[in-house]
Write a protein that holds these residues in place. Structure first.
Motif, mmCIF file in Angstrom:
data_model
loop_
_atom_site.group_PDB
_atom_site.id
_atom_site.type_symbol
_atom_site.label_atom_id
_atom_site.label_comp_id
_atom_site.label_asym_id
_atom_site.label_seq_id
_atom_site.Cartn_x
_atom_site.Cartn_y
_atom_site.Cartn_z
ATOM 1 N N ALA A 65 0.619 -1.349 -0.109
ATOM 2 C CA ALA A 65 -0.111 -0.009 0.296
ATOM 3 C C ALA A 65 0.580 1.358 -0.410
ATOM 4 N N ALA A 66 1.957 0.875 0.755
ATOM 5 C CA ALA A 66 2.872 2.620 0.810
ATOM 6 C C ALA A 66 3.508 2.855 -0.457
ATOM 7 N N GLY A 67 3.592 2.157 -1.122
ATOM 8 C CA GLY A 67 4.259 2.427 -2.757
ATOM 9 C C GLY A 67 2.527 2.113 -3.923
ATOM 10 N N ALA A 68 1.814 2.434 -3.425
ATOM 11 C CA ALA A 68 1.161 2.931 -3.989
ATOM 12 C C ALA A 68 0.171 3.780 -3.358
ATOM 13 N N LEU A 69 0.513 4.775 -2.997
ATOM 14 C CA LEU A 69 -0.012 5.527 -2.192
ATOM 15 C C LEU A 69 -0.036 7.067 -3.426
ATOM 16 N N VAL A 70 -0.769 7.111 -3.695
ATOM 17 C CA VAL A 70 -0.904 8.722 -4.510
ATOM 18 C C VAL A 70 -1.428 9.736 -3.704
ATOM 19 N N SER A 71 -0.503 11.181 -3.341
ATOM 20 C CA SER A 71 -1.237 11.996 -2.453
ATOM 21 C C SER A 71 -0.387 13.388 -3.721
ATOM 22 N N GLU A 72 -1.368 13.807 -4.173
ATOM 23 C CA GLU A 72 -1.474 14.838 -5.756
ATOM 24 C C GLU A 72 -1.737 16.605 -5.006
ATOM 25 N N PRO A 73 -1.324 16.807 -4.415
ATOM 26 C CA PRO A 73 -1.109 18.637 -3.507
ATOM 27 C C PRO A 73 -2.192 19.506 -4.861
ATOM 28 N N ASP A 74 -1.765 19.538 -5.855
ATOM 29 C CA ASP A 74 -2.934 20.089 -7.119
ATOM 30 C C ASP A 74 -3.798 19.121 -7.578
ATOM 31 N N GLY A 75 -4.605 18.407 -7.102
ATOM 32 C CA GLY A 75 -4.615 17.743 -7.902
ATOM 33 C C GLY A 75 -6.258 17.554 -8.620
ATOM 34 N N ALA A 76 -6.650 16.584 -10.484
ATOM 35 C CA ALA A 76 -7.947 16.600 -10.225
ATOM 36 C C ALA A 76 -8.691 15.259 -10.844
ATOM 37 N N ALA B 58 3.729 -4.694 18.911
ATOM 38 C CA ALA B 58 3.399 -3.565 18.665
ATOM 39 C C ALA B 58 4.014 -2.851 17.147
ATOM 40 N N GLN B 59 2.770 -2.451 16.570
ATOM 41 C CA GLN B 59 3.018 -1.762 15.394
ATOM 42 C C GLN B 59 2.779 -0.546 15.414
ATOM 43 N N ALA B 60 3.401 0.423 14.448
ATOM 44 C CA ALA B 60 2.911 0.748 13.965
ATOM 45 C C ALA B 60 2.336 1.498 12.783
ATOM 46 N N ILE B 61 1.721 1.217 12.132
ATOM 47 C CA ILE B 61 0.393 1.310 10.970
ATOM 48 C C ILE B 61 1.380 2.064 10.581
ATOM 49 N N HIS B 62 1.594 1.607 8.515
ATOM 50 C CA HIS B 62 1.930 3.238 7.591
ATOM 51 C C HIS B 62 0.618 3.808 7.591
ATOM 52 N N PRO B 63 0.845 4.727 7.386
ATOM 53 C CA PRO B 63 -0.366 5.715 6.753
ATOM 54 C C PRO B 63 -1.167 5.565 5.498
ATOM 55 N N ALA B 64 -0.498 4.534 5.053
ATOM 56 C CA ALA B 64 -1.401 5.235 3.326
ATOM 57 C C ALA B 64 -1.566 2.862 3.313
ATOM 58 N N GLN B 65 -1.798 2.121 4.882
ATOM 59 C CA GLN B 65 -1.723 0.974 4.906
ATOM 60 C C GLN B 65 -3.213 1.276 5.596
ATOM 61 N N LEU B 66 -3.580 2.211 6.873
ATOM 62 C CA LEU B 66 -4.092 2.693 7.217
ATOM 63 C C LEU B 66 -5.122 3.375 6.051
ATOM 64 N N LEU B 67 -5.004 4.269 5.390
ATOM 65 C CA LEU B 67 -5.719 4.684 4.206
ATOM 66 C C LEU B 67 -7.183 2.850 3.005
ATOM 67 N N PHE B 68 -5.532 2.014 3.315
ATOM 68 C CA PHE B 68 -5.659 1.345 2.364
ATOM 69 C C PHE B 68 -7.174 0.601 3.078
ATOM 70 N N LEU B 69 -6.794 0.638 4.630
ATOM 71 C CA LEU B 69 -7.917 -0.803 5.167
ATOM 72 C C LEU B 69 -9.378 -0.045 5.141
ATOM 73 N N GLY B 70 -9.153 1.603 5.170
ATOM 74 C CA GLY B 70 -10.193 2.217 4.949
ATOM 75 C C GLY B 70 -11.670 2.445 3.441
ATOM 76 N N THR B 71 -10.540 2.074 2.980
ATOM 77 C CA THR B 71 -10.602 2.146 1.090
ATOM 78 C C THR B 71 -10.887 1.155 0.475
ATOM 79 N N LEU B 72 -9.947 0.574 -0.160
ATOM 80 C CA LEU B 72 -9.396 -0.082 -0.668
ATOM 81 C C LEU B 72 -9.843 -1.889 -0.703
ATOM 82 N N ALA B 73 -9.147 -1.889 0.334
ATOM 83 C CA ALA B 73 -9.611 -3.477 1.784
ATOM 84 C C ALA B 73 -10.835 -3.533 1.976
ATOM 85 N N GLY B 74 -11.549 -2.467 2.242
ATOM 86 C CA GLY B 74 -13.338 -2.756 2.117
ATOM 87 C C GLY B 74 -13.947 -2.909 0.850
#
Ligand SMILES: [Zn+2]
Length: 492
Positions: free
Chosen positions: A48-59, A403-419
């Motif tokens: 998921a981390a490698g697949a994260l797209v974050s485009e501040p000026d996006g369309a 203990a594990q600090a879940i990567h932010p991209a994995q959090l987004l993955f869990l709440g969207t694409l994994a769902g």
């Protein structure tokens, strides 16, 4: 499906004043400009981390059918889209949130004090509350509120544990389709239970008959009729025994026969698994005691006779979602992965009922797909990012090296694409890949006191830091607009 444009003016959206050059209605695309964030492609959790797209000026370009026709940097917008209508947004564009486990009849039952753990809370709080949905006026009111809460939380797709009462289910499906949200639901099946559950119980024949009827009337429904392929529809149906303790070997056998018939039509299976392990009289101990099985999951896998002998057809598969799995054994996790079943991880609910914490590393290592569920009403948050927040904290707090600090991209993955994957609808939504339905949420940080400042600070660090603060910090106030298939979703 009617195509409706967003309102011309609103607190966060405004049209640009640029002239529109002669698009015909069939060609009109809407282009949303904002900070575009999603997990692209079809990655695993690890990728998921490698697949994260974050485009501040996006369309995000949405075609007249409500599908994504472009998602990326504004500067790279294809020339043929240069004259499409632009909706300037003040915030972030995220895929719609996917809640893979919540209870519609418990809409008004969050934060109910049961004075115990799961089984006491069910008996004292939940069964009496759910019995009230026999009153159709009350069911109408609770269905309307349920839809409003989903919209307020930006939950575009959901696996919804249903009411025992068919009229209440009709209200749920009808109001959800009127609003334009996606839903999978099925009436909660119970054939045995304590005295307080009596109004929710039926015999096996009635349970099977009502479930068949619900499938016939709602599986594959759109607001204006049935879809050509039920698997593409906004409304679909699940077979939903509350949990193994609410049914019998006879019921499970009959449900297995029914599921074998309707599985190919895309009907889902949904229930609870390995939630409470209080020694002696907790849920898991009771399941093993009542059925004489070696493992709880066996009861859903057709192996519900003593000694985990086969008694019927399996209910597991790629359209099967089991909530919790806090205390699953190794072989249960591997069986879930093998059958492509998914886990709805519900940490907020597990904190409330003292159910423990799903072992993150061990569950991930099994390869089973993990998605996120609010589990309203044991969970008292409707917003998926609030549950991701709890997920981060509980796994950060697992003992020692677990203990594990879940990567932010994995959090987004869990709440969207994994769902979307858990619901076997990844081809339709879950991210902004071109050709998918445009299910998205506009997050306006300025609507939440101090949040825009916190986000701006995090953005200076890295896209990952920005995403982490966004998901951990956002509240419902920041959910500014919700779209399904490109259409703005509104409550009545
Ligand atoms: Zn639940």
């Amino acid at each position: 499906m009617a195509w409706r444009r967003p309102p011309q003016r609103g607190p966060i959206c405004r049209r640009s004043s640029e002239p529109i050059l002669k698009p015909t209605p069939e060609e009109v695309r809407l282009i949303y400009r904002g900070h575009l964030i999603h997990i692209a492609g079809t990655p695993t959790l690890h990728e998921a981390a490698g697949a994260l797209v974050s485009e501040p000026d996006g369309a995000l370009a949405v075609d007249p059918e409500g599908r994504v026709s472009y998602a990326g940097p504004w500067r790279d917008l294809p020339p043929n889209m240069a004259h499409d209508e632009v909706v300037e947004t003040a915030g972030c564009l995220l895929p719609g949130f996917v809640d893979t486990h919540l209870h519609y009849p418990q809409t008004f039952t969050t934060d109910a004090f049961g004075g115990g753990e799961l089984l006491e809370w069910l008996e004292r709080c939940v069964f009496p509350a759910e019995a009230r949905l026999a009153d159709t006026d009350y069911a109408d009111a609770i269905a309307a509120q349920f839809v409003r809460r989903r919209i307020a939380a930006g939950t575009t797709a959901a696996m919804v544990f249903g009411s025992a009462f068919p009229a209440a289910q009709d209200a749920l499906f009808g109001k959800t389709l009127d609003a334009g949200l996606r839903i999978i639901s099925g009436r909660g099946i119970q054939t045995v239970g304590p005295a307080s559950a009596a109004p929710l119980l039926t015999d096996d024949d009635t349970a099977i008959g009502l479930t068949r009827d619900e499938i016939a009337r709602w599986h594959g429904r759109e607001a204006d009729g049935f879809a050509r392929d039920a698997r593409d529809a906004l409304a679909q149906v699940a077979v939903v025994p509350r949990f193994s303790l609410s049914v019998t070997t006879d019921t499970l056998g009959r449900l297995g026969d029914l599921y074998a018939e309707v599985r190919e039509a895309g009907v889902y299976f949904h229930s609870h698994l390995n939630e409470n392990d209080r020694p002696g009289d907790g849920e898991i101990a009771a399941v093993r005691d009542v059925y004489g099985v070696e493992a709880y999951l066996d009861t859903y896998d057709g192996l519900f006779l003593p000694g985990s002998r086969r008694g019927g057809e399996s209910l597991l598969g790629r359209r099967s979602v089991l909530a919790h799995s806090v205390h699953s054994r190794e072989r249960e996790l591997h069986r879930l992965a093998e059958t492509k079943s998914s886990i709805a991880h519900c940490p907020t609910s597990q904190l409330f009922l003292g159910s423990g914490t799903m072992p993150w590393r061990r569950t991930v290592a099994s390869g089973v797909n993990i998605a996120i569920g609010t589990d309203v009403g044991a969970g008292d948050e409707w917003l998926i990012p609030r549950v991701l927040n709890d997920a981060f904290k509980v796994h950060m707090s697992e003992e020692g090296l677990l203990a594990q600090a879940i990567h932010p991209a994995q959090l987004l993955f869990l709440g969207t694409l994994a769902g979307a994957r858990a619901l076997d609808q990844e081809r339709l939504f879950g991210n902004f890949d071109v050709g998918k339905d445009a299910d998205f949420v506009i997050v306006d940080a300025a609507a939440q006191p101090g949040f825009d400042t916190a986000l701006a600070f995090a953005a200076e660090q890295s896209p990952e830091a920005h995403l982490f603060t966004l998901l951990m910090g956002m509240r419902e106030a920041a959910v500014a607009a919700v779209h399904v298939r490109g259409r703005r979703v509104v409550a009545d």
